[in-house]
Scaffold this motif. Structure first.
Motif, PDB file in Angstrom:
ATOM      1  N   GLU A 208     -31.098  -5.990  17.287  1.00  0.00           N
ATOM      2  CA  GLU A 208     -31.281  -7.002  16.253  1.00  0.00           C
ATOM      3  C   GLU A 208     -31.744  -6.318  14.973  1.00  0.00           C
ATOM      4  O   GLU A 208     -32.718  -5.552  14.982  1.00  0.00           O
ATOM      5  N   ILE A 209     -31.027  -6.559  13.889  1.00  0.00           N
ATOM      6  CA  ILE A 209     -31.405  -5.977  12.603  1.00  0.00           C
ATOM      7  C   ILE A 209     -32.448  -6.880  11.962  1.00  0.00           C
ATOM      8  O   ILE A 209     -32.174  -8.043  11.635  1.00  0.00           O
ATOM      9  N   MET A 210     -33.643  -6.348  11.779  1.00  0.00           N
ATOM     10  CA  MET A 210     -34.747  -7.130  11.226  1.00  0.00           C
ATOM     11  C   MET A 210     -34.700  -7.170   9.707  1.00  0.00           C
ATOM     12  O   MET A 210     -35.013  -8.176   9.080  1.00  0.00           O
ATOM     13  N   ASP A 211     -34.308  -6.044   9.101  1.00  0.00           N
ATOM     14  CA  ASP A 211     -34.294  -5.979   7.640  1.00  0.00           C
ATOM     15  C   ASP A 211     -33.409  -4.815   7.215  1.00  0.00           C
ATOM     16  O   ASP A 211     -33.219  -3.851   7.966  1.00  0.00           O
ATOM     17  N   ILE A 212     -32.828  -4.921   6.041  1.00  0.00           N
ATOM     18  CA  ILE A 212     -32.020  -3.842   5.484  1.00  0.00           C
ATOM     19  C   ILE A 212     -32.622  -3.447   4.143  1.00  0.00           C
ATOM     20  O   ILE A 212     -32.759  -4.279   3.244  1.00  0.00           O
ATOM     21  N   VAL A 213     -33.000  -2.192   4.018  1.00  0.00           N
ATOM     22  CA  VAL A 213     -33.596  -1.685   2.791  1.00  0.00           C
ATOM     23  C   VAL A 213     -32.615  -0.700   2.181  1.00  0.00           C
ATOM     24  O   VAL A 213     -32.237   0.284   2.819  1.00  0.00           O
ATOM     25  N   LYS A 214     -32.186  -0.971   0.986  1.00  0.00           N
ATOM     26  CA  LYS A 214     -31.205  -0.119   0.323  1.00  0.00           C
ATOM     27  C   LYS A 214     -31.880   0.698  -0.770  1.00  0.00           C
ATOM     28  O   LYS A 214     -32.603   0.154  -1.601  1.00  0.00           O
ATOM     29  N   ALA A 215     -31.609   1.994  -0.742  1.00  0.00           N
ATOM     30  CA  ALA A 215     -32.155   2.889  -1.768  1.00  0.00           C
ATOM     31  C   ALA A 215     -31.328   2.755  -3.036  1.00  0.00           C
ATOM     32  O   ALA A 215     -30.111   2.617  -2.992  1.00  0.00           O
ATOM     33  N   VAL A 216     -32.002   2.796  -4.163  1.00  0.00           N
ATOM     34  CA  VAL A 216     -31.315   2.725  -5.450  1.00  0.00           C
ATOM     35  C   VAL A 216     -31.077   4.144  -5.936  1.00  0.00           C
ATOM     36  O   VAL A 216     -32.015   4.906  -6.173  1.00  0.00           O
ATOM     37  N   ALA A 217     -29.821   4.501  -6.055  1.00  0.00           N
ATOM     38  CA  ALA A 217     -29.475   5.857  -6.481  1.00  0.00           C
ATOM     39  C   ALA A 217     -29.181   5.874  -7.977  1.00  0.00           C
ATOM     40  O   ALA A 217     -28.309   5.163  -8.457  1.00  0.00           O
ATOM     41  N   ASN A 218     -29.927   6.702  -8.679  1.00  0.00           N
ATOM     42  CA  ASN A 218     -29.708   6.814 -10.122  1.00  0.00           C
ATOM     43  C   ASN A 218     -28.714   7.917 -10.458  1.00  0.00           C
ATOM     44  O   ASN A 218     -28.137   7.938 -11.535  1.00  0.00           O
ATOM     45  N   ALA A 219     -28.545   8.852  -9.529  1.00  0.00           N
ATOM     46  CA  ALA A 219     -27.672   9.993  -9.782  1.00  0.00           C
ATOM     47  C   ALA A 219     -26.223   9.675  -9.437  1.00  0.00           C
ATOM     48  O   ALA A 219     -25.938   8.826  -8.606  1.00  0.00           O
ATOM     49  N   VAL A 220     -25.313  10.375 -10.098  1.00  0.00           N
ATOM     50  CA  VAL A 220     -23.896  10.244  -9.801  1.00  0.00           C
ATOM     51  C   VAL A 220     -23.614  10.932  -8.473  1.00  0.00           C
ATOM     52  O   VAL A 220     -24.153  11.988  -8.178  1.00  0.00           O
ATOM     53  N   ASP A 221     -22.798  10.316  -7.637  1.00  0.00           N
ATOM     54  CA  ASP A 221     -22.391  10.937  -6.383  1.00  0.00           C
ATOM     55  C   ASP A 221     -21.598  12.198  -6.724  1.00  0.00           C
ATOM     56  O   ASP A 221     -20.592  12.135  -7.444  1.00  0.00           O
ATOM     57  N   ILE A 222     -22.012  13.332  -6.207  1.00  0.00           N
ATOM     58  CA  ILE A 222     -21.345  14.581  -6.568  1.00  0.00           C
ATOM     59  C   ILE A 222     -19.889  14.598  -6.120  1.00  0.00           C
ATOM     60  O   ILE A 222     -19.075  15.345  -6.666  1.00  0.00           O
ATOM     61  N   MET A 223     -19.533  13.777  -5.140  1.00  0.00           N
ATOM     62  CA  MET A 223     -18.143  13.725  -4.688  1.00  0.00           C
ATOM     63  C   MET A 223     -17.241  13.069  -5.731  1.00  0.00           C
ATOM     64  O   MET A 223     -16.020  13.251  -5.702  1.00  0.00           O
ATOM     65  N   ASP A 224     -17.827  12.307  -6.631  1.00  0.00           N
ATOM     66  CA  ASP A 224     -17.053  11.635  -7.674  1.00  0.00           C
ATOM     67  C   ASP A 224     -17.065  12.389  -8.999  1.00  0.00           C
ATOM     68  O   ASP A 224     -16.321  12.037  -9.918  1.00  0.00           O
ATOM     69  N   ALA A 225     -17.913  13.408  -9.094  1.00  0.00           N
ATOM     70  CA  ALA A 225     -18.080  14.129 -10.367  1.00  0.00           C
ATOM     71  C   ALA A 225     -16.850  14.977 -10.683  1.00  0.00           C
ATOM     72  O   ALA A 225     -16.259  15.604  -9.802  1.00  0.00           O
ATOM     73  N   LYS A 226     -16.485  15.005 -11.951  1.00  0.00           N
ATOM     74  CA  LYS A 226     -15.365  15.827 -12.411  1.00  0.00           C
ATOM     75  C   LYS A 226     -15.812  17.232 -12.790  1.00  0.00           C
ATOM     76  O   LYS A 226     -15.022  18.170 -12.786  1.00  0.00           O
ATOM     77  N   ILE A 227     -17.081  17.358 -13.161  1.00  0.00           N
ATOM     78  CA  ILE A 227     -17.638  18.663 -13.518  1.00  0.00           C
ATOM     79  C   ILE A 227     -18.937  18.855 -12.744  1.00  0.00           C
ATOM     80  O   ILE A 227     -19.837  18.012 -12.803  1.00  0.00           O
TER      81      ILE A 227
END
Length: 350
Positions: A208-227
């Motif tokens: 049973e899932i009691m709660d879901i806590v999501k982290a807020v990411a301020n950084a760009v995912d490096i997998m999406d970065a062009k440089i």
């Protein structure tokens, strides 16, 4: 087991918050390549609740057919109901090949499913091919054709292993995100959608899932970065990453790092490039103070342009770099940042 009953390439279309992730699209693209060699189709298996709207997205990226399992019990990822659903799909539709993303969810789900359907699993594959097995014919041993040849690093990345599953089906593999190429989106493509009810059976393994806590990411995912400006142990310490940050800011890049940097506690793991980190394909990868161990190269060698800066002229990173600079990065980066910032400013003013 009658292996001839198993047909088609199936992929697990992982979704989170009712949005299909990039790994699902990458697997469809790879699945199309494998399916061409097998003269078959690619089927995406979509599990969740109220997720039918994602079917068109899967079709646009090449899925020929979509098996939709839509049930409230699948609203959030839980190991047991997802295992039941995927196992039931395999038992009914009998896929020849089944691909799963090597994500947190995929690494939890795939081994349980393969055990449930009595087949093998090759984890964290970096290459997939259709061919003969054994690779080198053995006198007196049958050569089996049209086998899924699953390649992955082994023994800490010091060797490469190619694995097959000739006696059982489906042939299952997990594939690291960012390794395979997704196809170009085509909204005109349509797929056959088939809804399937696996018949869930709640047991002691349901949580049973009691709660879901999501982290807020301020950084760009490096997998999406062009440089990417990536630092290694040779940077010397966390305070020295300021030089990399300045260059990244000047050219619109993102800072990443090697495993040694993460192990030293200088940067968080979500910035790590390599076999145990993330696989990236930026337009530009600038490696600063990175020696170029095979584990790191596995995560960035497909970058469009690789530039390496290292004071050791024998560093392995220079073997894969398009351009190499031998010297002290502390002397090189400030001048490079200044010149590039001036060039960019001049272009903006014009």
């Amino acid at each position: 087991m009658n292996i001839s009953d198993y047909k088609g390439v199936f992929v697990f279309a992982q979704q989170v918050d009712n949005v299909v992730g990039g790994i699902a699209l990458e697997l469809i693209g790879e699945g199309k390549r494998l399916a061409k060699d097998l003269n078959t189709e690619v089927t995406a298996v979509l599990l969740g609740h109220n997720i039918k709207g994602q079917a068109d997205r899967l079709a646009a990226y090449g899925a020929d057919k979509i098996i939709l399992v839509d049930d409230p019990v699948l609203s959030e990822y839980r190991t047991e109901p997802y295992t039941q659903a995927l196992s039931a799909v395999i038992e009914k539709y009998k896929p020849d090949v089944f691909l799963v993303g090597a994500t947190a969810i995929g690494r939890d789900l795939a081994p349980r499913v393969c055990a449930r359907v009595h087949t093998g699993l090759t984890a964290d594959c970096t290459q997939l091919d259709i061919g003969d097995f054994p690779l080198n014919p053995i006198p007196g041993k049958e050569t089996k054709h049209n086998q899924l040849l699953m390649t992955r690093p082994a023994f800490g990345g010091n060797t490469i292993a190619t694995i097959a599953c000739p006696e059982h089906r489906p042939q299952m593999a997990t594939v690291r995100p960012g390794v395979m190429q997704k196809l170009k989106k085509d909204d005109s493509l349509k797929a056959v959608i088939e809804e399937f009810n696996p018949g869930f059976s709640e047991n002691v393994n349901y949580v049973e899932i009691m709660d879901i806590v999501k982290a807020v990411a301020n950084a760009v995912d490096i997998m999406d970065a062009k440089i990417l400006i990536s630092g290694g142990r040779g940077v010397g310490g966390p305070e020295n990453f300021a030089l990399l940050d300045e260059l990244a800011k000047a050219i619109g890049g993102t800072v990443s790092c090697s495993r040694a940097v993460v192990d030293a506690g200088w940067k968080p793991k979500d910035l790590q490039v390599g076999q145990t980190g993330k696989t990236v394909r930026p337009n530009l990868y600038l490696a600063v103070g990175i020696s170029g161990a095979i584990q790191h190269l596995a995560g960035m060698e497909e970058s469009d342009l690789i530039i390496a800066i290292n004071k050791d002229e024998t560093a392995p990173i220079f073997d894969v770099a398009d351009y190499g600079i031998v010297g002290d990065y502390k002397k090189i980066l400030p001048g490079l940042t200044e010149k590039l910032a001036a060039v960019i400013a001049a272009k903006e003013n014009n």
